[in-house]
Structure formats: C-alpha cells, structure tokens
Design a protein around this motif. Structure first.
Motif, PDB file in Angstrom:
ATOM      1  N   LEU A 112      -8.103  -2.211   4.374  1.00 50.49           N
ATOM      2  CA  LEU A 112      -8.000  -0.734   4.348  1.00 50.49           C
ATOM      3  C   LEU A 112      -8.738  -0.118   5.537  1.00 50.49           C
ATOM      4  CD1 LEU A 112      -8.489  -0.059   0.520  1.00 50.49           C
ATOM      5  CD2 LEU A 112      -6.344   0.070   1.822  1.00 50.49           C
ATOM      6  N   VAL A 145       0.875  -1.175   0.000  1.00 51.99           N
ATOM      7  CA  VAL A 145       0.000   0.000   0.000  1.00 51.99           C
ATOM      8  C   VAL A 145       0.907   1.218   0.000  1.00 51.99           C
ATOM      9  CG1 VAL A 145      -1.707   1.342   1.281  1.00 51.99           C
ATOM     10  CG2 VAL A 145      -1.852  -1.157   1.260  1.00 51.99           C
ATOM     11  N   ASN A 146       0.780   2.051  -0.996  1.00 51.01           N
ATOM     12  CA  ASN A 146       1.521   3.306  -1.012  1.00 51.01           C
ATOM     13  C   ASN A 146       0.507   4.402  -0.700  1.00 51.01           C
ATOM     14  OD1 ASN A 146       2.829   5.728  -1.699  1.00 51.01           O
ATOM     15  ND2 ASN A 146       4.225   4.615  -3.085  1.00 51.01           N
ATOM     16  N   ALA A 147       0.435   4.735   0.590  1.00 49.59           N
ATOM     17  CA  ALA A 147      -0.634   5.635   1.041  1.00 49.59           C
ATOM     18  C   ALA A 147      -0.484   7.037   0.475  1.00 49.59           C
ATOM     19  CB  ALA A 147      -0.655   5.671   2.568  1.00 49.59           C
ATOM     20  N   LYS A 148       0.764   7.523   0.477  1.00 50.28           N
ATOM     21  CA  LYS A 148       0.963   8.906   0.002  1.00 50.28           C
ATOM     22  C   LYS A 148       0.590   9.043  -1.471  1.00 50.28           C
ATOM     23  CE  LYS A 148       2.512  11.474   3.410  1.00 50.28           C
ATOM     24  NZ  LYS A 148       1.671  10.740   4.374  1.00 50.28           N
ATOM     25  N   ASP A 207      -8.206   6.299   6.111  1.00 50.44           N
ATOM     26  CA  ASP A 207      -8.427   7.465   5.240  1.00 50.44           C
ATOM     27  C   ASP A 207      -8.511   7.078   3.764  1.00 50.44           C
ATOM     28  OD1 ASP A 207      -8.380   9.091   7.389  1.00 50.44           O
ATOM     29  OD2 ASP A 207      -6.282   9.684   7.172  1.00 50.44           O
ATOM     30  N   LEU A 208      -8.329   5.782   3.478  1.00 49.42           N
ATOM     31  CA  LEU A 208      -8.267   5.359   2.075  1.00 49.42           C
ATOM     32  C   LEU A 208      -9.318   4.294   1.775  1.00 49.42           C
ATOM     33  CD1 LEU A 208      -4.398   5.021   1.634  1.00 49.42           C
ATOM     34  CD2 LEU A 208      -5.862   6.837   0.722  1.00 49.42           C
ATOM     35  N   ARG A 209      -9.715   4.243   0.527  1.00 52.68           N
ATOM     36  CA  ARG A 209     -10.654   3.199   0.124  1.00 52.68           C
ATOM     37  C   ARG A 209     -10.555   2.963  -1.377  1.00 52.68           C
ATOM     38  NH1 ARG A 209     -16.586   5.730  -0.034  1.00 52.68           N
ATOM     39  NH2 ARG A 209     -16.103   7.767  -0.878  1.00 52.68           N
ATOM     40  N   ARG A 235      -1.444   6.986  -2.914  1.00 50.21           N
ATOM     41  CA  ARG A 235      -2.800   6.431  -2.999  1.00 50.21           C
ATOM     42  C   ARG A 235      -2.947   5.302  -4.035  1.00 50.21           C
ATOM     43  NH1 ARG A 235      -5.175  12.034  -2.181  1.00 50.21           N
ATOM     44  NH2 ARG A 235      -5.767  12.083  -0.002  1.00 50.21           N
ATOM     45  N   ASN A 290      -6.425  -0.676   8.514  1.00 54.25           N
ATOM     46  CA  ASN A 290      -5.056  -0.127   8.528  1.00 54.25           C
ATOM     47  C   ASN A 290      -4.920   1.242   7.882  1.00 54.25           C
ATOM     48  OD1 ASN A 290      -3.579  -2.566   9.618  1.00 54.25           O
ATOM     49  ND2 ASN A 290      -4.647  -3.456   7.860  1.00 54.25           N
ATOM     50  N   TYR A 291      -5.799   1.572   6.991  1.00 51.11           N
ATOM     51  CA  TYR A 291      -5.718   2.872   6.302  1.00 51.11           C
ATOM     52  C   TYR A 291      -7.109   3.503   6.263  1.00 51.11           C
ATOM     53  CZ  TYR A 291      -1.171   1.131   4.824  1.00 51.11           C
ATOM     54  OH  TYR A 291       0.114   0.642   4.812  1.00 51.11           O
TER      55      TYR A 291
END
Lengths: 459, 344
Positions: A120, A98-101, A126-128, A103, A123-124
């Motif tokens: 997601l 997962v590369n959050a920055k 803010d992301l979907r 996205r 763990n993340y």
C-alpha cells in the motif's frame, strides 16, 4: 495414519510437506510460555484448492489440523495440542485486489501485515490498513480472527470489525464465501444487510474453518502524523482523560502505558495521543484541540504534556512500534509474554494497580499497556512481563503472574484476549449456559469430527 | 542543606519591585507587586506562585541582586504551589538521578562539560575544540540540575549540587568549560547565592569560543550575516555573559539585529510553557518571537541553548530563518560544517 505423508505430498508437493523432527520441533511451539507439543506433519499449501484437499483428507482420516499464520499469538493458539497437521499459510501470500475507490483490499490467507503495508505504501499512498503493534510477519487473516487491534482501532474498532468478507474452507471441506462476495463481485460488506456469518469464524481461533481469502477495509492515510504524550501520576484520572480526549473525535490512536524502567518513566502513567493531518494547519489545529481538551489537568497540575525527545518520538511514530520489542529484551533472555484482557476503560486504574502488584509479588519486570478501542467503548489492556528464558525460576514466576492476572481479569469482568487454554476454560465456566450451548451447537455443526485446532474453545 | 542568601530588608526598601512589575507573563502595578512580593517573602500564598512561567527573568530584573526567583522557587515548593504538573517534575527528578555511571573522556585539568546533553558532544568538534575535545564529562553525575528551577524543586539543586561539584573536583579538573549556558549559570549564580563553594575555574563557552576565534583569526572568513539571537532562560541568571555574544559576532562579521524580543525583553523558547501552562501561552510566545525574528530581517536564528533548539528550530526554519547553534556559527566562520541542521 499410514499413507498420510504420501497423500499430503500428492496435494502440495514434496517440498511443502514435512514430518522431519527439526521442523516438527519448530512447529510444536510458539515464543510464549505455553508448553510445546509436536505435530505429525507440516504442510504449506499454495492455494485454496490445496487447502481444501488437505482439509478433506484430515476430515476423512479424523486428523487434527491447525492453521498457522505468523505463529506469534504467544498464547499457544497454534501449538498442535493433539498432534496432526499444522498448516502454515505463508505461501498464500498474494494481494488479489485493491479497490481504491471503495477502500478495500482482498488478500490470500497468508498475506502478512508487512507485505500489505509495504504494498500500500508503494502503490496506494493514500490508503492504509490497521497495522497491529506486532512483528510484520503476523498475518492479516490470523489477526482478524483473533480480534486483533491496531493503529486504527481507536477510530474504527477491532481489526475484526474491519473485515469485509471471507473465503473459507470449512472443516468438512466445502469452500464457502462470506459477505457481499457471496452474491456480488464486490467485497464491500462482511454481512449487512444479510445475516452476518463472519461471526462463525471471528474469535473462534481457527476452530471453525481456514480463511483462504479475506476482504479488508482500507482507510485514508493522511500525509502527516504526530504524537503528544500526556503524563500523569494519578491513574484514577485516566478514564476521564480518555473520555475527554475521545470526545474530540480527532484522534487516530491512544496508547496508555506505564513501566518502571527506564527510570524516567517510573511512577507515571503515559498516554500516547496520535493525530494526523494532510497539512501543517490541520495537524496544528488538532494539537490545539487536544491540549484544550486536557487543559484542566494542566491547571490542576494533575497532568501535562511531556517534551518528547526526537528519537523517542520517532520510536512512537513507527508503525508497528518497536518499543514493546525493546521492553521484551530488557532481561536479555528473549522472554516476553502478556495477558491481554479487554476491559471497560473505567476499570483501567484497578488493572494497572494489579500489574504493579504482580511485578512486586513475583519479582518480575512489568509493563502495563492499553489501547483504547473505538472512542473508548473498551480498552485492550496488557499485563506484560519480560524474562530471561534461560532462567527457569523467573519463567515460572512469570507463568504464575500471568495466571493470577488472568484470574483477576476474569473476576473483574474482563474478556481475555487470544486466551490460553486455561483462560478459555475460565471464560467458558463463567459463560451463560445457553450461550455456551449455542457455541457448542455451532462448533458441532461446522466441525462434526472435531478436527479443527482441537483443544481450543472446547465447550 | 545550603541556604539562600536573601535579604528581606533589601526588598522592603526596594522602590521599583522590578521583579514583578517587569514580568512578561503577569501584569502587576507597583502596589500590587509590592503586596504580592511581601506575601512571598513571608511564606504566604500569592497567585504569583502559580502564575509564574519560570522564565528566570526576575533574577535579571532585580536591581539589588537579591535572588527573587530563587526565593520564589523555594516558596513554590514549600507551599506546594507548583509551576509544573507533578508527573513532569517526577519524570525529571527520576531521569537525572545519580546513576553511579561516570561518563567521562580522557579527563585532564582542563575539561569540557556536556552537561546532560549528548548532542553537545556532536557539536563540539573541529579546530576550535582540538585541544580539549577528548577531555570531557557528561551525564547525571556532572549535571548542574538548574533545570529544577522550572520545576519548583530548589531542594533537588540544594541537595545535588554539592555532590556534582565534588564529582567534578574528584576528576582532577581545574578548569571546566561549560558548553551548556545553564551549567555556568549554576556555578556563577546559584552556587554563590547558596554559599556553595566551586573549587575549580569555570569558563563559559562563549568566552572559550571567543578566545579560540582570536587564536584562529587568520582562518576566519567574515560571514556577513544578519541574525536574531535566541536568548534562553539561564542567561537571565548571568546577564554578564551577554557581551560575549556581541564580541563573537563582531569577530566573525555577524550583525545581531535589534528586535523587540532580545536583551531584557527576550522571550522563552516556549517548550516548558506548553508542558506547564498549556497550548495557548506556548503558541503565543513562539509566534510573537518568530514573527519578530522574521520582521527584523534575520537570515539566521542563533541558539545558545540546545534545549531551545527542539521546540523552535524547525518552526523558525519553516518561516525562512535558518536555525544555527552558536558553536556551529563559529565553526562556519572558519570554514567548518555545522553539526546541527533542520530538514524541512
């Protein structure tokens, strides 16, 4: 084909290959209305190398091979029409990066919608990703390659538009990287600025290769979500309503639906308008803009916003929604099938009238649903019918209704989504001859022995 | 079909025209009001037909008891000048059609009506209801249909109400305890206005609660609360029940705070305003109402109608005023737990 079973055992291990009748029976069908056909073998590879070895074996022996995700397309796309090997991808279920920055996420070819969503959420937060209205067992890769759509399609397009690259095993056995991952450690683009080769696999229904890894765009997940339901008794205004509501550029998702049962919904057309916010203020501002966008219909009494009871609202806000599952069980016989033409939004009134006509003509319970794609550039429409699987006469009537729906859609200029063989043929017959020839050249180039999901897209 | 007992001479002689001059949603002086009202009586077009917010208040404002609101609803329907979008009207007509399914408990001569609101069954339990809880009716066959006053469909009420009354009578019910204010309003305002006979006794749940509290006086622990009362639309048809609110509050140690939007100046919950008039009116109403509750120093907002609960309860709670249904308030006074709560 002597020794094939032993060769497959050598590749994936005894526990993950079968030629037993009970498994062949199961892998020879899907939950729709298409006739079954058994494979000769079922394999469940664990990694790309095993996929590669199975494909090389199949190509050498000229054995058909059908990749399978959740197997819930309903239109027979994973029924092995010419036997051979069904490759069940479910063991390739790792979320690799997962590369959050930036996205995006990279997952293996068998990762399901449910696995990724749960991962997601945990763990993340803010992301979907764009979750389709389908059971959670459906896979990310299969949904992308059939040009699926989901909760974010109104904003960002088909789920296939959200692909950021592939690792794919070609029918001749080469492992090929598609997109930025072919030249960079980052999976941020499926093509641009290079030639976009993802089109060699998207929409081809598993006839040009097997996706072993897929990069997928992720999107911001707001803290709050709400839905307003606009109701009208006049289907003719719906294209304009969609135009006005998408003009706000604030809407997460728009679902248009009508059905005669339960009784309260009969005779009306409903638009579920979803919107999100990180704060109550943001949510309320969006609600205000939505209402204002459609005020003229309230004033003219052509439409208005219904009071949504809390239990119904919870059902609408669930992602994926279970409302269609509830509809599918109306006849209490486990039967549900739909034809899903992709249409210009302006054709909605004609299509919804046709659904009603088919429901009456074939005496079947119908539902008409549509999801607006990317600001109203088109709509995924569905002619949906529920039936009792034990009632063969009803099943036959549903088949006829679906057949007529597909012909109607094709005549009106729709593109038939995840088409059955018959629907593929209809589109091929209508296709520009040079386009058809181009498809043929591509197919022959990638799959010279015609082993990949044969029967489908046979141009 | 039953006909409205309306006396146009009473209106001709009326000096106040309160029905329109007191309206909270339209600004008309006496002359304009008289003129527009005469148009409505004659069956001519008046902007009032379309501007009406269907708050029911003109029924209460009329000093003659001449049923101006019922006439107005009839005219809206006759002239197709609807108060709500057609689709929403259709939705309600469909949803509340007789289904042939009689939803009943172990019905005795004394029975509760949960109207069309299953949630009321969830609230009506505990000591205050132990004698009657199992004897109940609910659903379309027993639904008062007064809601169609909001939807310009007096004809639905005229058609269905005699059948509903018949359905209740056939259950052998001699006394119907109406847990939804709107039901009691139907049997005690709409039915007599249309000459429809109600062959059983009807008891408003306020009166019922009051009597039960008196019976259980020893169990009452005074709540010492200051509350805002959310007066709902159907109370406009039956202002005579309002004293029960004060009587109950007195018994359980609750102070009904004086505020701008109570009594004759009460504001609607806003739910149907959003649907039928749009965001601005709905929001304005709710904001003014809740601001007023907060300004009055209310600790609780007491709801009479469950239909007001959905659009208002959460919003009220977010402003620091706890929402509670009248039945739950009474249960609280005898040490029982409220059934309806809002989590924020």
């Amino acid at each position: 084909m002597s020794g094939i079973y032993e060769s497959l055992v050598k590749i994936v291990g005894e526990d993950f290959v079968s030629n037993q009748q009970e498994e062949l029976y199961f892998y020879g069908r899907d939950p729709g209305v298409m006739p079954p056909h058994k494979p000769d073998y079922v394999v469940m590879p664990k990694n790309t190398e095993e996929v590669q070895q199975v494909v090389k074996l199949a190509n050498k022996e000229k054995i058909p091979i059908v990749p399978k995700g959740g197997g819930l397309a309903l239109t027979g796309l994973v029924i092995p029409l010419k036997g051979g090997i069904v490759m069940d991808m479910k063991r390739m279920d790792k979320i690799l990066e997962v590369n959050a920055k930036n996205r995006y996420v990279v997952v293996e070819g068998g990762v399901s919608q449910g696995i990724l969503k749960a991962f997601l959420d945990q763990n993340y937060p803010d992301l979907r990703h764009s979750v389709p209205e389908a059971p959670p067992i459906t896979t990310i890769a299969a949904n992308a390659v059939i040009h699926g759509q989901g909760r974010l399609s109104q904003q960002y397009g088909f789920n296939s538009d959200m692909v950021n690259g592939f690792e794919v095993v070609l029918p001749t056995g080469e492992i090929c990287k598609i997109g930025s991952c072919s030249v960079s450690p980052y999976w941020f683009s499926k093509g641009p600025p290079m030639p976009d080769l993802s089109g060699l696999f998207l929409g081809w229904l598993g006839t040009t290769g097997i996706i072993t890894k897929i990069g997928l765009k992720l999107y911001p997940k707001k803290r709050l979500i709400d839905v307003e339901v606009f109701v009208t008794d006049t289907e003719d205004i719906i294209p304009d309503v969609v135009y006005k509501i998408t003009h706000t550029e604030l809407i997460e998702d728009i679902g248009v639906w009508s059905q005669p049962k339960p009784r309260m919904f009969s005779g009306n057309f409903h638009l579920n308008i979803f919107f999100t916010g990180d704060t109550e203020e943001e949510l309320e501002l969006k609600r205000k803009i939505i209402y204002h966008a459609l005020q003229e219909y309230i004033d003219s009494k052509d439409g208005g916003f219904m009071q949504v009871p809390s239990d119904l609202k919870a059902a609408f806000l669930a992602n994926p929604q279970k409302t269609m599952s509830n509809f599918a069980d109306l006849r209490k016989g486990g039967g549900f099938e739909y034809s899903g033409p992709i249409i210009p939004v302006e054709l909605y009134p004609q299509f919804v009238k046709k659904v009603q006509e088919l429901g009456t003509k074939y005496r079947v319970i119908q539902n008409a649903s549509g999801r607006v794609i990317q600001q109203g550039h088109c709509m995924m429409f569905s002619f949906a019918f529920t039936f009792n699987r034990a009632d063969h006469d009803e099943l036959d009537r549903v088949r006829k209704a679906l057949h007529e729906a597909a012909e109607f859609g094709s005549e009106k200029g729709a593109l038939l989504w995840k088409p059955t063989l018959y629907e593929q043929k209809m589109m091929i017959d209508r296709m520009d001859p040079n386009t058809r020839n181009l498809m043929k050249k591509v197919k022959n180039l990638l799959d010279p022995n015609g082993i990949m999901n044969p029967g489908n897209w046979e141009v | 079909m039953p006909e409205l007992k309306f006396d146009k001479d009473k209106c001709a002689k009326c000096k106040s025209v309160n029905c329109l001059t007191m309206c909270q949603y339209m600004k008309l002086d006496k002359e304009q009001a008289k003129m527009e009202w005469q148009k409505i009586i004659k069956g001519e077009y008046s902007f009032v037909l379309e501007s009406c917010a269907t708050c029911y208040a003109c029924e209460e404002y009329c000093p003659q008891g001449n049923h101006p609101f019922y006439l107005l609803v009839e005219r809206q329907e006759q002239m197709d000048k609807l108060a709500s979008p057609r689709a929403l009207i259709k939705q309600w007509v469909n949803m509340t059609e007789f289904s042939g399914k009689f939803m009943v408990g172990q019905v005795k001569e004394r029975a509760i009506s949960f109207c069309f609101i299953p949630r009321l069954q969830q609230i009506a339990n505990g000591k205050l209801f132990e004698d009657v809880a199992s004897s109940w009716v609910m659903g379309a066959e027993f639904f008062c249909n007064a809601v169609f006053l909001h939807f310009s469909r007096m004809s639905v009420i005229q058609n269905r109400l005699p059948k509903v009354i018949d359905n209740i009578s056939k259950q052998g019910i001699k006394e119907l305890i109406c847990l939804h204010d709107e039901c009691w309003a139907t049997y005690n305002s709409i039915a007599p206005a249309y000459g429809i006979e109600v062959p059983f006794k009807t008891t408003h749940y306020f009166e019922y609660l009051h009597n039960e509290l008196v019976k259980n006086k020893r169990s009452i622990k005074l709540l010492n609360l200051k509350v805002a009362y959310q007066r709902n639309c159907s109370t406009r048809l039956i202002p005579q029940v309002d004293h029960w609110v004060d009587d109950i509050f007195k018994l359980i140690g609750v102070t009904r705070l004086e505020r701008e939007y109570d009594k004759k100046n009460a504001l609607c919950c806003g739910a149907l305003m959003f649907s039928s008039k749009g965001y601005d009116l709905g929001t304005d109403l709710q904001k003014r109402n809740i601001d007023d509750m907060v300004k009055s120093g209310a600790e609780y907002c007491v709801f009479n109608c469950p239909a007001c609960w959905d659009p208002l309860a959460e919003k009220v709670a977010k402003r620091g005023v706890k929402p509670i249904h009248m039945i739950d308030l009474c249960k609280m006074a005898i040490g029982e737990k409220p059934a309806l709560e809002v989590k924020i």
